[in-house]
Write an enzyme that holds these catalytic residues in place. Structure first.
Site, short mmCIF file in Angstrom:
data_model
loop_
_atom_site.label_atom_id
_atom_site.label_comp_id
_atom_site.label_asym_id
_atom_site.label_seq_id
_atom_site.Cartn_x
_atom_site.Cartn_y
_atom_site.Cartn_z
N THR A 215 48.49 -57.84 -59.09
CA THR A 215 48.35 -59.18 -59.68
C THR A 215 47.85 -58.99 -61.11
O THR A 215 47.09 -58.06 -61.37
CB THR A 215 47.31 -59.99 -58.88
OG1 THR A 215 47.86 -60.27 -57.62
CG2 THR A 215 46.91 -61.28 -59.58
N ARG A 243 52.39 -69.18 -47.51
CA ARG A 243 51.00 -68.86 -47.85
C ARG A 243 50.79 -68.83 -49.38
O ARG A 243 51.58 -68.26 -50.13
CB ARG A 243 50.65 -67.49 -47.25
CG ARG A 243 49.22 -67.00 -47.56
CD ARG A 243 49.21 -66.04 -48.72
NE ARG A 243 47.89 -65.45 -48.95
CZ ARG A 243 47.54 -64.81 -50.06
NH1 ARG A 243 48.39 -64.67 -51.04
NH2 ARG A 243 46.34 -64.30 -50.19
N GLY A 245 47.80 -67.88 -52.28
CA GLY A 245 46.50 -67.21 -52.45
C GLY A 245 45.62 -67.91 -53.46
O GLY A 245 45.79 -69.10 -53.76
N ASP A 246 44.68 -67.15 -54.01
CA ASP A 246 43.71 -67.73 -54.95
C ASP A 246 44.25 -67.84 -56.38
O ASP A 246 43.73 -68.64 -57.17
CB ASP A 246 42.45 -66.85 -55.00
CG ASP A 246 42.78 -65.43 -55.44
OD1 ASP A 246 43.77 -64.86 -54.92
OD2 ASP A 246 42.08 -64.90 -56.32
N THR A 266 41.33 -60.93 -58.93
CA THR A 266 42.38 -60.26 -58.16
C THR A 266 41.77 -59.69 -56.89
O THR A 266 40.69 -59.12 -56.93
CB THR A 266 43.08 -59.15 -58.97
OG1 THR A 266 44.02 -58.49 -58.11
CG2 THR A 266 42.11 -58.12 -59.53
N GLY A 267 42.47 -59.86 -55.79
CA GLY A 267 41.93 -59.35 -54.53
C GLY A 267 42.47 -60.14 -53.36
O GLY A 267 43.49 -60.83 -53.48
N GLY A 269 43.03 -62.95 -51.49
CA GLY A 269 42.93 -64.34 -51.95
C GLY A 269 42.14 -65.28 -51.07
O GLY A 269 41.40 -66.14 -51.58
N1 ASP Z 1 44.79 -62.52 -55.14
C1 ASP Z 1 46.18 -62.37 -54.84
C2 ASP Z 1 46.51 -63.21 -53.63
O1 ASP Z 1 45.73 -63.25 -52.71
C3 ASP Z 1 46.59 -60.95 -54.61
C4 ASP Z 1 46.01 -59.93 -55.54
O2 ASP Z 1 45.23 -60.24 -56.41
O3 ASP Z 1 46.33 -58.74 -55.41
O4 ASP Z 1 47.57 -63.79 -53.57
#
Ligand code: ASP
Length: 349
Positions: A215, A243, A245-246, A266-267, A269
């Site tokens: 991301t 779905r 994410g964040d 990033t992570g 979500g």
């Molecule tokens: N945060 C993103 C999500 O959950 C994915 C990522 O940051 O790697 O969609």
């Protein structure tokens, strides 16, 4: 009146006028000089996860570093020329969206149905205005669509076909869904599915880390003291049921406020949404008077860790201080400040 008195009178008038002019000049130039702070800057991430040196080839590492440097240079150029933080965020993210290395734009991860569904958001710290798109499949650069939602509509978030219709009407470049397909991401999906069929749903945070990296996000401070942040992603490999994410959620994946800081996350979500990560960092600065470094570390390395939420953030504050904490083995990250020195890092060091 004798001639000498006239001379003295004219002299004193001239003297008074020159004092007034000098004072006027001083008061006119000082605020201008103050409104051009030299501490502008830009900070970038290219995703967090199980990024380990032992799994990386030299060529791959060099490719990531080169792309991050190219993106940082672009952002620096815009800011150094007096451009806005919003322009710098959008242009920098474009470079990363166009690179197949990252999980954003071309190179996005696959859903369970072998499609690519993209999310992005952007926020203007000067106005607290924001825009986001979610679950789009034909928009080449989702960050541009997010900015148009912010600037050309009364809304904050648009999703799916409606977001695409709006983007089309606003002249955004559309592509065939095949544009986003890459072999590398397809293999990742296959591996995720094999794992899922052998051991059931993959939702343990440690497992999730292996199925999403890349991301992208940028936070910037411009010469006028305006902050902005943006995030763009393909989400998580093997996602289904639409779905989201964040990354497109303002306050979780992206936040910017000129009074505190600009943040991109990033992570995993779901954890970032529940912890309202980006806003929490800004709120700790505003309400508790924490520094950016303290607030960012507290949220990423304490709160998120307690809740088993893996990932990281990049952020810049109103004074140009930068923070890049993460609780995963690695995070593609880098920054540049007004001195133009570019720093790119990948692993924990
Ligand atoms: N945060 C993103 C999500 O959950 C994915 C990522 O940051 O790697 O969609």
């Amino acid at each position: 009146m004798p001639q000498s008195s006239v001379k003295r009178f004219v002299h004193s008038i001239m003297y008074t006028i020159s004092i007034i002019l000098t004072l006027c000049l001083l008061s006119c130039t000082t605020p201008e000089a103050q409104s051009s702070p030299s501490n502008f800057g830009l900070v970038v991430h290219g995703g967090a996860g199980t990024i380990l040196k032992k799994n990386m080839t030299q060529e791959k590492e060099a490719a990531y570093r080169a792309k991050m440097e190219e993106a940082l240079k672009k952002g620096y150029e815009i800011l150094n020329n007096g451009g806005s933080s919003l322009d710098a965020v959008e242009a920098t993210i474009h470079i990363l969206e166009d690179a197949p290395l990252f999980n954003a734009g071309k190179g996005a991860v696959f859903t369970s149905e072998e499609t690519n569904e993209l999310d992005a958001s952007i926020m203007d710290g000067a106005t607290l205005n924001a825009g986001a798109v979610a679950g789009v499949k034909h928009i080449k650069n989702p960050i541009t669509a997010a900015r148009l939602v912010m600037e050309n509509s009364p809304h904050v978030m648009m999703s799916g076909s409606g977001a695409e219709e709006f983007a089309r009407q606003n002249g955004v470049e559309m592509v065939d869904p095949d544009y986003f397909r890459t072999e590398r991401r397809l293999k990742q999906l296959q591996r995720a599915k094999e794992k899922e069929s052998s051991q059931g749903a993959i939702d343990a945070p440690s497992e999730m880390n292996n199925f999403k990296f890349g991301t992208v996000g940028v936070a910037a401070l411009d010469k006028n003291g305006n902050l902005a942040a943006g995030t763009s992603t393909g989400g998580m490999t093997n996602k289904r049921y639409g779905r989201i994410g964040d990354s497109p959620v303002i306050g979780a994946g992206t936040y910017a406020d000129n009074n505190t800081c600009a943040v991109s996350s990033t992570g995993h979500g779901e954890y970032f949404i529940r912890s309202v990560v980006a806003y929490d960092i800004a709120a700790l600065m505003a309400y508790k008077g924490m520094s950016l470094e303290e607030a960012a570390n507290h949220v990423v390395n304490e709160k998120l860790v307690e809740r088993e939420g893996s990932g990281g953030i990049i952020a810049i504050d109103k004074d140009g201080n930068v923070a890049m904490p993460f609780n995963t083995p690695g995070m593609y990250r880098g920054f540049v400040k007004s001195d133009g020195k570019i720093v790119v890092k990948i692993y924990k060091d």
